[in-house]
Design a protein around this motif. Structure first.
Motif, mmCIF file in Angstrom:
data_model
loop_
_atom_site.group_PDB
_atom_site.id
_atom_site.type_symbol
_atom_site.label_atom_id
_atom_site.label_comp_id
_atom_site.label_asym_id
_atom_site.label_seq_id
_atom_site.Cartn_x
_atom_site.Cartn_y
_atom_site.Cartn_z
ATOM 1 N N GLU A 81 19.802 26.300 -1.574
ATOM 2 C CA GLU A 81 21.179 26.026 -1.131
ATOM 3 C C GLU A 81 21.206 24.426 -1.132
ATOM 4 N N LEU A 82 22.508 24.024 -1.402
ATOM 5 C CA LEU A 82 22.977 22.638 -1.222
ATOM 6 C C LEU A 82 23.570 22.384 0.260
ATOM 7 N N PRO A 83 23.398 20.949 0.711
ATOM 8 C CA PRO A 83 24.129 20.831 2.050
ATOM 9 C C PRO A 83 25.601 20.696 1.805
ATOM 10 N N ALA A 84 26.173 21.327 2.810
ATOM 11 C CA ALA A 84 27.705 21.713 2.649
ATOM 12 C C ALA A 84 28.501 20.454 2.822
ATOM 13 N N PHE A 85 28.043 19.317 3.617
ATOM 14 C CA PHE A 85 28.580 17.983 3.721
ATOM 15 C C PHE A 85 27.841 16.966 3.161
ATOM 16 N N GLY A 86 28.451 15.876 2.537
ATOM 17 C CA GLY A 86 27.461 14.853 2.100
ATOM 18 C C GLY A 86 27.088 14.037 3.221
ATOM 19 N N ASN A 87 26.121 13.004 2.876
ATOM 20 C CA ASN A 87 25.422 12.437 4.081
ATOM 21 C C ASN A 87 26.307 11.722 4.687
ATOM 22 N N PHE A 88 27.406 10.854 4.186
ATOM 23 C CA PHE A 88 28.333 9.935 5.051
ATOM 24 C C PHE A 88 29.381 10.903 5.905
ATOM 25 N N SER A 89 29.755 11.897 5.435
ATOM 26 C CA SER A 89 30.727 12.839 6.498
ATOM 27 C C SER A 89 29.823 13.556 7.465
ATOM 28 N N TYR A 90 28.647 13.907 7.128
ATOM 29 C CA TYR A 90 27.629 14.378 8.117
ATOM 30 C C TYR A 90 27.285 13.590 9.135
ATOM 31 N N GLY A 91 27.048 12.203 8.822
ATOM 32 C CA GLY A 91 26.698 11.233 9.644
ATOM 33 C C GLY A 91 27.838 10.908 10.550
ATOM 34 N N ALA A 92 28.820 10.902 9.936
ATOM 35 C CA ALA A 92 30.149 10.509 10.630
ATOM 36 C C ALA A 92 30.644 11.606 11.889
ATOM 37 N N MET A 93 30.301 12.797 11.319
ATOM 38 C CA MET A 93 30.456 13.817 12.714
ATOM 39 C C MET A 93 29.618 14.043 13.495
ATOM 40 N N LEU A 94 28.313 13.578 13.256
ATOM 41 C CA LEU A 94 27.103 13.708 14.277
ATOM 42 C C LEU A 94 27.490 12.475 15.234
ATOM 43 N N PHE A 95 27.705 11.416 14.268
ATOM 44 C CA PHE A 95 27.947 10.037 15.366
ATOM 45 C C PHE A 95 29.368 10.275 16.523
ATOM 46 N N CYS A 96 30.255 10.892 15.857
ATOM 47 C CA CYS A 96 31.614 11.186 16.713
ATOM 48 C C CYS A 96 31.454 12.013 17.772
ATOM 49 N N ALA A 97 30.730 13.108 17.439
ATOM 50 C CA ALA A 97 30.552 14.159 18.443
ATOM 51 C C ALA A 97 29.746 13.734 19.499
ATOM 52 N N GLY A 98 28.442 12.961 18.972
ATOM 53 C CA GLY A 98 27.341 12.567 20.073
ATOM 54 C C GLY A 98 27.684 11.423 20.714
ATOM 55 N N TRP A 352 21.072 8.007 12.245
ATOM 56 C CA TRP A 352 22.423 7.556 12.287
ATOM 57 C C TRP A 352 22.933 7.472 13.702
ATOM 58 N N GLY A 353 22.539 8.440 14.550
ATOM 59 C CA GLY A 353 22.817 8.311 15.854
ATOM 60 C C GLY A 353 22.420 6.955 16.655
ATOM 61 N N THR A 354 21.095 6.592 16.576
ATOM 62 C CA THR A 354 20.582 5.476 16.932
ATOM 63 C C THR A 354 21.010 4.326 16.619
ATOM 64 N N LEU A 355 21.356 4.261 15.124
ATOM 65 C CA LEU A 355 21.891 2.834 14.346
ATOM 66 C C LEU A 355 23.509 2.654 14.909
ATOM 67 N N GLY A 356 24.238 3.861 15.147
ATOM 68 C CA GLY A 356 25.600 3.918 15.476
ATOM 69 C C GLY A 356 25.607 2.970 16.975
ATOM 70 N N GLY A 357 24.606 3.759 17.807
ATOM 71 C CA GLY A 357 24.501 3.237 19.200
ATOM 72 C C GLY A 357 24.132 1.699 19.293
ATOM 73 N N TRP A 358 23.188 1.498 18.641
ATOM 74 C CA TRP A 358 22.613 0.220 18.270
ATOM 75 C C TRP A 358 23.691 -1.033 18.044
ATOM 76 N N LEU A 359 24.452 -0.579 17.053
ATOM 77 C CA LEU A 359 25.456 -1.576 16.620
ATOM 78 C C LEU A 359 26.551 -1.744 17.391
ATOM 79 N N TYR A 360 26.880 -1.013 18.335
ATOM 80 C CA TYR A 360 28.042 -1.059 19.320
ATOM 81 C C TYR A 360 27.389 -2.017 20.456
ATOM 82 N N PHE A 361 26.002 -1.601 20.857
ATOM 83 C CA PHE A 361 25.459 -2.373 21.752
ATOM 84 C C PHE A 361 25.079 -3.879 21.533
ATOM 85 N N ALA A 362 24.493 -4.023 20.325
ATOM 86 C CA ALA A 362 24.299 -5.475 19.896
ATOM 87 C C ALA A 362 25.493 -6.181 19.683
#
Length: 506
Positions: A81-98, A352-362
């Motif tokens: 089975e192939l993933p339903a969402f591409g890496n960018f969309s997937y990472g974006a939804m992870l980050f926004c939800a979290g 993705w989660g960690t890098l997003g958080g670090w970008l904003y804190f940095a």
């Protein structure tokens, strides 16, 4: 044609009843309940500090073992089975939800707290305090936090796609231990607990987000801060959310999350370019090194001798907090993880989660600290005089084209809140539905009802000033959540052993 799952009356009605009754009690008896909740909270963070620190570190090690070991290549769903969402969309939804509005708020404010009240008996507002200020921000919003989020995701996704449990519910993911009891009253109690912790988690996003947006709008249009303004914000935000929710997962939440991430990155890059670029890179590098060197010390810091309370008030509180909201993120991310391997989900979430958080804190935290250290703007004084929400807007106003930045920040905040509510209502509706299997989504009216319940609750709590009590009360479900975590961990280990180790032996 989109398949719609049916409402589960045995979860939906009791959950609504529990929400209304508990909220009514919390608000009606605020004066008596607030001190009790504060006591319970300090009991959990001070008496069980070691439990949550060992749990968090243990989960991190376990996830590394899953990703690097032979279980890493197990796919959620069919092996081809192939993933339903591409890496960018997937990472974006992870980050926004979290992360949502919490990261916009805390990335500026949190390092300034550590600067004033640092750990390890360091003197407040000293050079050493400034060195630890960003270090602790990166630590609290880094891999440990995302490990707490990732563990339920793996178990729920495995339960849904590999064990054929058709419901997107935490109770079903505990079936490896509970067996058929997960379908009975015990399972329903678990799901109602999860709904309560999720509503409180969202209450906190609102509690941080609404005043911050109100301060931004007040600054842009010269409007006085008022309850009406806050209600107006919740109203506009409900409209954005309702539009997105009616479009469903693929068209709604996914698109909104993508827009959100582009905006969030644009804002961070703007501050990085027009701000003190060299200092921001240098300060992040130094703080990252400090965190990497002291990772074990910070992970297990309880301060039983000096009793400063720093690890309990910050680290343990955060771990408890993330654990209470993690079932929600786990349910949401599991739903979008079909076709991915265990390793892919772990790596994506932690990275993705960690890098997003670090970008904003940095960038944001570093910028606020630079203002403080160079005496361009006294952030600490502003926090005392004007409160945290107004201070964030004051910090943004020191940037070139400050008003445009504030406007951008407010728009971003609105969308962040809408994506949080979007994912939350989707998960609440899924938890209160009978099944949420392949391609099934809760009925649109069902998702919308949860969104409206959240908006009405938020407005009522704002009017009577009970938001704080409900926020704190969610952390009280930490003990049941701790038990749910243990059930999830034992479940996944049992399932993987049954499905993969035993097969290999035969």
């Amino acid at each position: 044609m989109q398949k719609r799952s049916k409402l589960d009356p045995y979860v939906f009605w009791p959950a609504i009843a529990v929400l209304l009754v508990v909220t009514a009690l919390l608000v009606s008896f605020q004066d008596t309940v607030a001190p009790l909740i504060t006591q319970a909270l300090s009991l959990i963070t001070y008496q069980m500090d070691w439990v949550f620190e060992f749990l968090t570190f243990g989960i991190f090690i376990m996830l590394l073992w899953f990703a690097a070991g032979r279980y890493g290549n197990i796919r959620f769903g069919n092996q081809d089975e192939l993933p339903a969402f591409g890496n960018f969309s997937y990472g974006a939804m992870l980050f926004c939800a979290g992360m949502g509005t919490s990261i916009m708020f805390w990335s500026i404010i949190e390092p300034m707290y550590y600067y004033q009240y640092p750990p390890f008996q360091i003197e407040g507002q000293s050079a050493a305090a400034a060195e630890w200020a960003l270090t602790y921000g990166l630590f609290h919003w880094g891999v440990s936090a995302w490990s707490i989020y990732t563990m339920p995701t793996i178990v729920i996704a495995y339960s849904l796609y590999n064990k054929g449990n058709r419901s997107l519910k935490i109770s079903q993911a505990c079936k490896g231990v509970l067996g058929s009891k997960a379908d009975g009253w015990l399972g329903r109690v678990i799901d109602i607990f999860v709904i309560w912790s999720l509503v409180g988690g969202l209450g906190t996003s609102l509690g941080l987000g609404v005043p911050m947006l109100a301060a931004g709008i007040g600054d842009l249009f010269g409007i006085e801060q008022s309850t009406q303004l806050s209600i107006g914000i919740i109203f506009i935000w409900s409209v954005i959310y309702l539009t997105s929710a009616t479009l469903g997962l693929e068209k709604g939440i996914s698109k909104l999350s993508n827009i959100n991430v582009y905006l969030a990155i644009t804002l961070a890059l703007f501050v990085l370019v027009v701000g003190p670029t060299s200092f921001l890179f240098s300060y992040f590098t130094d703080s990252f090194g400090n965190m990497a060197q002291n990772f074990m010390r910070m992970s297990f810091y309880t301060d039983p001798i000096h009793k400063s309370g720093f690890p309990q008030d910050w680290t343990v509180f955060y771990w408890v907090w993330f654990a209470c909201t993690a079932p929600f993120l786990g349910l949401f991310v599991a739903r979008i993880s079909k076709g991915r391997t265990i390793k892919s989900v772990i790596v994506n979430m932690l990275a993705w989660g960690t890098l997003g958080g670090w970008l904003y804190f940095a960038v944001m935290g570093g910028y606020a600290m630079h203002l403080q250290l160079t005496d361009v703007f006294n952030v600490v004084q502003s926090m005392t005089d004007n409160g945290n929400a107004q201070t964030i807007i004051n910090v943004l106003n020191t940037l070139p084209m400050g008003k445009i930045v504030v406007l951008f920040f407010v728009i971003l905040g609105f969308i962040f809140l809408a994506t949080s509510l979007d994912s939350a209502s989707f998960v609440l509706a899924s938890t209160a539905s009978k099944s949420a299997g392949d391609g099934e989504e809760p009925a649109v009216w069902h998702t919308i009802i949860w969104g409206l319940i959240m908006a009405v609750l938020a407005i009522s709590l704002l009017l009577i000033g009970g938001l704080k009590v409900v926020q704190s009360s969610t952390v009280i479900v930490a003990v049941p959540v701790l038990i749910i975590y243990l059930l999830l961990i034992i479940s996944i280990l049992r399932w993987l052993r049954q499905d993969h180790d035993l097969k290999e032996q035969h």
